[in-house]
Design a protein around this motif. Structure first.
Motif, PDB file in Angstrom:
ATOM      1  N   ARG A  93       0.910  -1.216   0.060  1.00 13.20           N
ATOM      2  CA  ARG A  93       0.037  -0.148   0.071  1.00 13.20           C
ATOM      3  C   ARG A  93       0.718   1.090   0.148  1.00 13.20           C
ATOM      4  O   ARG A  93       1.771   1.291   0.721  1.00 13.20           O
ATOM      5  N   THR A  94       0.681   2.257  -0.784  1.00 10.47           N
ATOM      6  CA  THR A  94       1.359   3.490  -0.869  1.00 10.47           C
ATOM      7  C   THR A  94       0.324   4.573  -1.166  1.00 10.47           C
ATOM      8  O   THR A  94      -0.654   4.657  -0.929  1.00 10.47           O
ATOM      9  N   THR A  95       1.173   5.719  -1.098  1.00  9.07           N
ATOM     10  CA  THR A  95       0.163   6.852  -1.514  1.00  9.07           C
ATOM     11  C   THR A  95       0.687   7.617  -2.975  1.00  9.07           C
ATOM     12  O   THR A  95       2.049   7.816  -3.055  1.00  9.07           O
ATOM     13  N   VAL A  96      -0.328   8.247  -3.525  1.00  9.03           N
ATOM     14  CA  VAL A  96       0.109   8.749  -4.925  1.00  9.03           C
ATOM     15  C   VAL A  96       0.782  10.126  -4.494  1.00  9.03           C
ATOM     16  O   VAL A  96       0.196  10.865  -3.592  1.00  9.03           O
ATOM     17  N   SER A  97       1.821  10.636  -5.338  1.00 12.78           N
ATOM     18  CA  SER A  97       2.217  11.917  -4.950  1.00 12.78           C
ATOM     19  C   SER A  97       1.171  13.141  -4.934  1.00 12.78           C
ATOM     20  O   SER A  97       0.166  12.961  -5.711  1.00 12.78           O
ATOM     21  N   THR A  98       1.416  14.306  -4.351  1.00 11.03           N
ATOM     22  CA  THR A  98       0.718  15.441  -4.314  1.00 11.03           C
ATOM     23  C   THR A  98       1.430  16.276  -4.998  1.00 11.03           C
ATOM     24  O   THR A  98       2.441  16.542  -5.496  1.00 11.03           O
ATOM     25  N   THR A  99       0.392  17.336  -5.759  1.00 12.04           N
ATOM     26  CA  THR A  99       0.986  18.521  -6.531  1.00 12.04           C
ATOM     27  C   THR A  99       0.235  19.684  -5.769  1.00 12.04           C
ATOM     28  O   THR A  99      -0.685  19.473  -5.545  1.00 12.04           O
ATOM     29  N   PRO A 100       1.078  20.674  -6.030  1.00 12.89           N
ATOM     30  CA  PRO A 100       0.252  22.140  -5.585  1.00 12.89           C
ATOM     31  C   PRO A 100      -0.926  22.363  -6.271  1.00 12.89           C
ATOM     32  O   PRO A 100      -1.195  21.753  -7.512  1.00 12.89           O
ATOM     33  N   LEU A 101      -1.912  22.966  -5.815  1.00  5.07           N
ATOM     34  CA  LEU A 101      -3.127  23.294  -6.361  1.00  5.07           C
ATOM     35  C   LEU A 101      -2.683  24.394  -7.463  1.00  5.07           C
ATOM     36  O   LEU A 101      -3.464  24.043  -8.726  1.00  5.07           O
ATOM     37  N   GLU A 102      -1.801  24.887  -7.678  1.00  5.59           N
ATOM     38  CA  GLU A 102      -1.537  25.666  -8.869  1.00  5.59           C
ATOM     39  C   GLU A 102      -0.977  24.950 -10.107  1.00  5.59           C
ATOM     40  O   GLU A 102      -0.772  25.521 -10.947  1.00  5.59           O
ATOM     41  N   THR A 103      -1.048  23.733  -9.967  1.00  4.41           N
ATOM     42  CA  THR A 103      -0.565  22.805 -10.981  1.00  4.41           C
ATOM     43  C   THR A 103      -1.630  22.972 -11.942  1.00  4.41           C
ATOM     44  O   THR A 103      -1.454  22.967 -13.466  1.00  4.41           O
ATOM     45  N   ASP A 104      -2.965  23.355 -11.599  1.00  7.67           N
ATOM     46  CA  ASP A 104      -3.991  23.493 -12.892  1.00  7.67           C
ATOM     47  C   ASP A 104      -4.378  24.877 -12.683  1.00  7.67           C
ATOM     48  O   ASP A 104      -5.689  25.155 -13.021  1.00  7.67           O
ATOM     49  N   LEU A 105      -3.578  25.890 -12.456  1.00  9.36           N
ATOM     50  CA  LEU A 105      -3.997  27.206 -12.251  1.00  9.36           C
ATOM     51  C   LEU A 105      -4.335  27.860 -13.717  1.00  9.36           C
ATOM     52  O   LEU A 105      -3.756  27.449 -14.741  1.00  9.36           O
ATOM     53  N   ARG A 106      -5.516  28.456 -13.776  1.00  5.19           N
ATOM     54  CA  ARG A 106      -5.766  29.291 -14.875  1.00  5.19           C
ATOM     55  C   ARG A 106      -5.328  30.850 -14.643  1.00  5.19           C
ATOM     56  O   ARG A 106      -6.269  31.229 -13.362  1.00  5.19           O
ATOM     57  N   THR A 107      -4.626  31.612 -15.409  1.00  6.80           N
ATOM     58  CA  THR A 107      -4.776  33.008 -15.206  1.00  6.80           C
ATOM     59  C   THR A 107      -5.181  33.791 -16.417  1.00  6.80           C
ATOM     60  O   THR A 107      -5.423  33.218 -17.419  1.00  6.80           O
ATOM     61  N   VAL A 108      -5.902  34.848 -15.899  1.00  8.02           N
ATOM     62  CA  VAL A 108      -6.504  35.475 -17.012  1.00  8.02           C
ATOM     63  C   VAL A 108      -6.058  37.015 -16.615  1.00  8.02           C
ATOM     64  O   VAL A 108      -6.148  37.833 -15.686  1.00  8.02           O
ATOM     65  N   ASP A 109      -5.715  37.774 -17.969  1.00  7.33           N
ATOM     66  CA  ASP A 109      -5.048  39.041 -17.790  1.00  7.33           C
ATOM     67  C   ASP A 109      -5.837  39.898 -19.075  1.00  7.33           C
ATOM     68  O   ASP A 109      -5.858  39.333 -20.052  1.00  7.33           O
ATOM     69  N   VAL A 110      -6.774  40.778 -18.547  1.00 16.23           N
ATOM     70  CA  VAL A 110      -7.406  41.702 -19.412  1.00 16.23           C
ATOM     71  C   VAL A 110      -6.856  43.195 -19.317  1.00 16.23           C
ATOM     72  O   VAL A 110      -6.792  43.715 -18.190  1.00 16.23           O
ATOM     73  N   ASP A 111      -6.632  43.699 -20.508  1.00 18.11           N
ATOM     74  CA  ASP A 111      -6.257  44.984 -20.729  1.00 18.11           C
ATOM     75  C   ASP A 111      -7.345  45.672 -21.437  1.00 18.11           C
ATOM     76  O   ASP A 111      -7.494  45.457 -22.643  1.00 18.11           O
TER      77      ASP A 111
END
Length: 317
Positions: A93-111
């Motif tokens: 039994r083991t545990t899958v590694s975790t990744t930061p929440l920002e792995t799936d980050l969406r950024t939007v820049d509106v000018d």
């Protein structure tokens, strides 16, 4: 199997790694979406996801072969950090590694530049990472290149900005899955917002819509699984000389389930910068927690429904 394009891609991947001397093993993973009850006896209905643990030069890492159009090593948010049963001897039994929440980050820049007559021109840059990038690549794959700009403008941009006409579109990272997927497009809007007693009322752009996504019901009798969400929005608003911006005050909505939504703004004589920071941690919200979580979602959506007021300069004869 390879030539016929049949069978398990995961088993084939493990076999191909073995041919070049890389150790890899299959594992059954307990999805976060399934029953979380701990048991000494594994349940095949609970351990429903198949993943691969690869022994790299700096230690093990995890791979899922079912996530098409994604960067190598991308794993589903619902299996990150979850218990796994290795399909090898001896039993493990083991545990899958975790990744930061920002792995799936969406950024939007509106000018966006607002004209005195209410029209506007905006340059928008959307950047997708991780699973959202892979999802978008899959959608784009089904659109002929000759129709892409029209379909993107009519079905996506016009929904985000009613009345907008897209003037140009550039997409990068579509073929290179190791890079973020970036949309950069320019739009013209005949009239942004509405005019009321000399005040231009501007709508919120790219609304988070947390209530319809996570909290549609008034109460729940069972735990609700909340998928993770990470989004940053920056709006750079430029207004005509002499105009005065009245943006909503800064606000924050924090919750015990790990959800955090923050709004800040900075204003000067020529415009304003509006910032939104959304982080929804993967969670299993219990019925007793749900009312507070739903109130947090509603509070954020109600804040975003507030319009930015731009007091336009008085026209001189």
């Amino acid at each position: 199997m390879l030539s016929a394009r049949t069978g398990s891609r995961s088993r084939l991947f493990v076999y191909m790694l073995s041919l070049i001397g890389i150790e890899a093993d299959l594992a059954l993973v307990r999805s976060f979406a399934f029953d979380a009850t701990q048991s000494d006896t594994p349940d095949d209905d609970t351990y429903g996801d198949l993943a691969i643990r690869v022994q790299g030069s700096t230690g093990p890492f995890w791979v899922e072969t079912g996530l098409d159009h994604s960067a190598f090593g991308t794993i589903s948010p619902l299996v990150r950090g979850q218990e796994a049963l290795m399909l090898r001897t001896p039993f493990e039994r083991t545990t899958v590694s975790t990744t930061p929440l920002e792995t799936d980050l969406r950024t939007v820049d509106v000018d966006v530049t607002l004209a005195a007559n209410g029209s506007a021109r905006a340059t928008i840059t959307e950047t997708f990472r991780g699973v959202p990038a892979a999802t978008w690549r899959g959608e784009l794959e089904n659109i002929p290149d000759a129709q892409l700009e029209n379909i993107f403008g009519e079905n996506y941009v016009a929904r985000l900005l009613p009345g907008a006409r897209m003037e140009s579109l550039r997409i990068t990272g579509r073929e290179d899955h190791e890079m973020p997927l970036v949309f950069r497009y320019e739009v013209d809007v005949l009239e942004l917002g509405r005019l009321e007693n000399g005040v231009r009322l501007l709508p919120s752009l790219f609304p988070s819509a947390l209530t319809p996504s996570f909290a549609r019901l008034s109460e729940r009798t069972r735990a609700q699984v909340i998928p993770p969400l990470a989004m940053d929005l920056e709006v750079h608003l430029h207004v005509p000389e002499g105009a005065v911006i009245e943006a909503p005050e800064d606000a924050a909505f924090e919750g015990e389930t790990g959800a955090s939504i923050r709004y800040t703004s900075v204003r000067d004589d020529r415009g304003a910068e509006l910032h939104r920071h959304v982080r929804i941690q993967r969670a299993r919200v219990q019925p007793a927690q749900y009312p507070a979580f739903a109130a947090q979602c509603r509070g954020a959506d109600e804040y975003e429904a507030r319009e930015v007021r731009v007091r336009m300069p008085t026209a001189t004869p």
